[in-house]
Design a protein around this motif. Structure first.
Motif, PDB file in Angstrom:
ATOM      1  N   PHE A 198       1.005  -0.748  -0.042  1.00  0.00           N
ATOM      2  CA  PHE A 198       0.101   0.328   0.146  1.00  0.00           C
ATOM      3  C   PHE A 198       0.448   0.700   0.200  1.00  0.00           C
ATOM      4  O   PHE A 198       0.352   2.609   0.091  1.00  0.00           O
ATOM      5  N   ALA A 199       2.335   1.359  -0.573  1.00  0.00           N
ATOM      6  CA  ALA A 199       2.847   2.281  -0.643  1.00  0.00           C
ATOM      7  C   ALA A 199       2.505   3.608  -1.432  1.00  0.00           C
ATOM      8  O   ALA A 199       2.765   4.344  -1.114  1.00  0.00           O
ATOM      9  N   SER A 200       1.888   2.959  -2.351  1.00  0.00           N
ATOM     10  CA  SER A 200       1.131   4.181  -3.441  1.00  0.00           C
ATOM     11  C   SER A 200       0.229   5.001  -2.359  1.00  0.00           C
ATOM     12  O   SER A 200      -0.056   6.373  -3.214  1.00  0.00           O
ATOM     13  N   ILE A 201      -0.626   4.158  -1.740  1.00  0.00           N
ATOM     14  CA  ILE A 201      -1.679   5.460  -1.253  1.00  0.00           C
ATOM     15  C   ILE A 201      -1.778   5.743   0.561  1.00  0.00           C
ATOM     16  O   ILE A 201      -2.513   6.025   0.795  1.00  0.00           O
ATOM     17  N   ARG A 202      -0.209   4.765   1.047  1.00  0.00           N
ATOM     18  CA  ARG A 202      -0.126   5.282   2.225  1.00  0.00           C
ATOM     19  C   ARG A 202      -0.591   7.093   2.636  1.00  0.00           C
ATOM     20  O   ARG A 202      -1.222   7.557   3.644  1.00  0.00           O
ATOM     21  N   GLU A 203      -0.465   7.592   1.884  1.00  0.00           N
ATOM     22  CA  GLU A 203      -0.855   9.076   2.350  1.00  0.00           C
ATOM     23  C   GLU A 203      -1.749   9.712   1.448  1.00  0.00           C
ATOM     24  O   GLU A 203      -2.537  11.087   1.870  1.00  0.00           O
ATOM     25  N   ASP A 204      -2.485   8.899   1.225  1.00  0.00           N
ATOM     26  CA  ASP A 204      -3.940   9.388   0.687  1.00  0.00           C
ATOM     27  C   ASP A 204      -4.948   8.945   2.261  1.00  0.00           C
ATOM     28  O   ASP A 204      -4.596   8.495   3.043  1.00  0.00           O
ATOM     29  N   ALA A 205      -5.298  10.850   1.977  1.00  0.00           N
ATOM     30  CA  ALA A 205      -6.013  10.858   3.785  1.00  0.00           C
ATOM     31  C   ALA A 205      -6.689   9.524   3.753  1.00  0.00           C
ATOM     32  O   ALA A 205      -7.841   9.778   4.949  1.00  0.00           O
ATOM     33  N   ARG A 206      -8.142   9.160   2.452  1.00  0.00           N
ATOM     34  CA  ARG A 206      -9.120   8.332   2.528  1.00  0.00           C
ATOM     35  C   ARG A 206      -8.093   6.345   3.480  1.00  0.00           C
ATOM     36  O   ARG A 206      -8.599   5.830   4.238  1.00  0.00           O
ATOM     37  N   PHE A 207      -6.954   6.749   3.072  1.00  0.00           N
ATOM     38  CA  PHE A 207      -6.143   5.523   3.545  1.00  0.00           C
ATOM     39  C   PHE A 207      -5.584   5.579   5.185  1.00  0.00           C
ATOM     40  O   PHE A 207      -6.287   5.282   6.056  1.00  0.00           O
ATOM     41  N   GLN A 208      -5.447   6.645   5.543  1.00  0.00           N
ATOM     42  CA  GLN A 208      -5.414   6.762   6.946  1.00  0.00           C
ATOM     43  C   GLN A 208      -6.103   6.949   7.563  1.00  0.00           C
ATOM     44  O   GLN A 208      -6.255   7.009   8.875  1.00  0.00           O
ATOM     45  N   VAL A 209      -7.796   7.540   6.852  1.00  0.00           N
ATOM     46  CA  VAL A 209      -8.969   7.808   7.874  1.00  0.00           C
ATOM     47  C   VAL A 209      -8.967   5.783   8.606  1.00  0.00           C
ATOM     48  O   VAL A 209      -9.378   5.367   9.774  1.00  0.00           O
ATOM     49  N   LEU A 210      -9.204   4.795   7.257  1.00  0.00           N
ATOM     50  CA  LEU A 210      -8.919   3.346   7.210  1.00  0.00           C
ATOM     51  C   LEU A 210      -8.249   2.857   8.265  1.00  0.00           C
ATOM     52  O   LEU A 210      -8.777   1.774   9.031  1.00  0.00           O
TER      53      LEU A 210
END
Length: 213
Positions: A198-210
């Protein structure tokens, strides 16, 4: 009739501790029961993944066919030279093994008591990532799609689909599948925190919420 020697089946890396999976069931086309083989190239490498079968409800038997292993079942350590059979009748028992000798091979047979056999979801995941690493993206997609058709509400299948999608840059799909996996089983929230897929989405706010606890 089909005949194969375990040495002829390529081992595929499926763990971070040296574990190599030999897809025996898929190679032979076995449909009546689950059977696979695992090997470790070096002494000290994992030769049976440390896990339990609580979610699948499987009983398992592990047979050391060559080399020498040390099994760990809950808090018990079992010396297992070639010829040793370790049967786990309780799915909740935590089990795993490390190789004492390089080239140790363990065959595993398992299934859910009283139920007709179905290929376990994790096997599709292993196969899809083997295909992806080999550059066979279309084949990997087909395997993921087959798993999703058979197990539409399996959190493990959805989680691994999310991993695959994240690696391919399909970020919206990855986040959607990860969210559903976490909804079905909160354990996958903590798995995602350190998963490099998940390195490519780790900084995505949606991932951080999840992944927020």
């Amino acid at each position: 009739m089909k005949v194969v020697h375990l040495a002829e089946i390529e081992g595929h890396s499926v763990g971070k501790d040296g574990l190599l999976w030999k897809p025996l069931r898929h190679t032979l086309g076995v449909e009546a029961f689950g059977i696979n083989a695992y090997t470790a190239e070096k002494a000290g490498d994992e030769v049976v993944e440390h896990h339990d079968e609580t979610k699948l409800g499987h009983q398992e038997i592990y047979i050391v066919v060559s080399g020498h292993a040390t099994f760990h079942v809950n808090d018990e350590e079992i010396d297992a030279p070639a010829g040793t059979c370790v049967f786990l009748d309780d799915p909740s028992e935590r089990r795993g093994a490390v190789a004492v000798e390089p080239g140790t091979i363990v065959v595993a047979v398992g299934g859910e008591p009283g139920e007709a056999y179905r290929v376990s979801p994790w096997e599709f995941s292993f196969r899809s990532f083997v295909a992806h690493r080999a550059g066979r993206t279309d084949a990997a997609r087909e395997i993921v799609a087959e798993a999703r058709e058979l197990y539409p509400d399996s959190p493990g299948v959805l989680y691994n689909a999310a991993c695959f999608e994240a690696l391919l840059g399909e970020h919206d799909a990855a986040l959607e599948d990860l969210a559903r996996a976490v909804e079905l089983d909160d354990d996958f929230r903590k798995y995602a925190v350190e998963d490099e897929d998940f390195a490519s989405i780790r900084e995505d706010a949606r991932f951080q919420v999840l992944v927020a606890s």
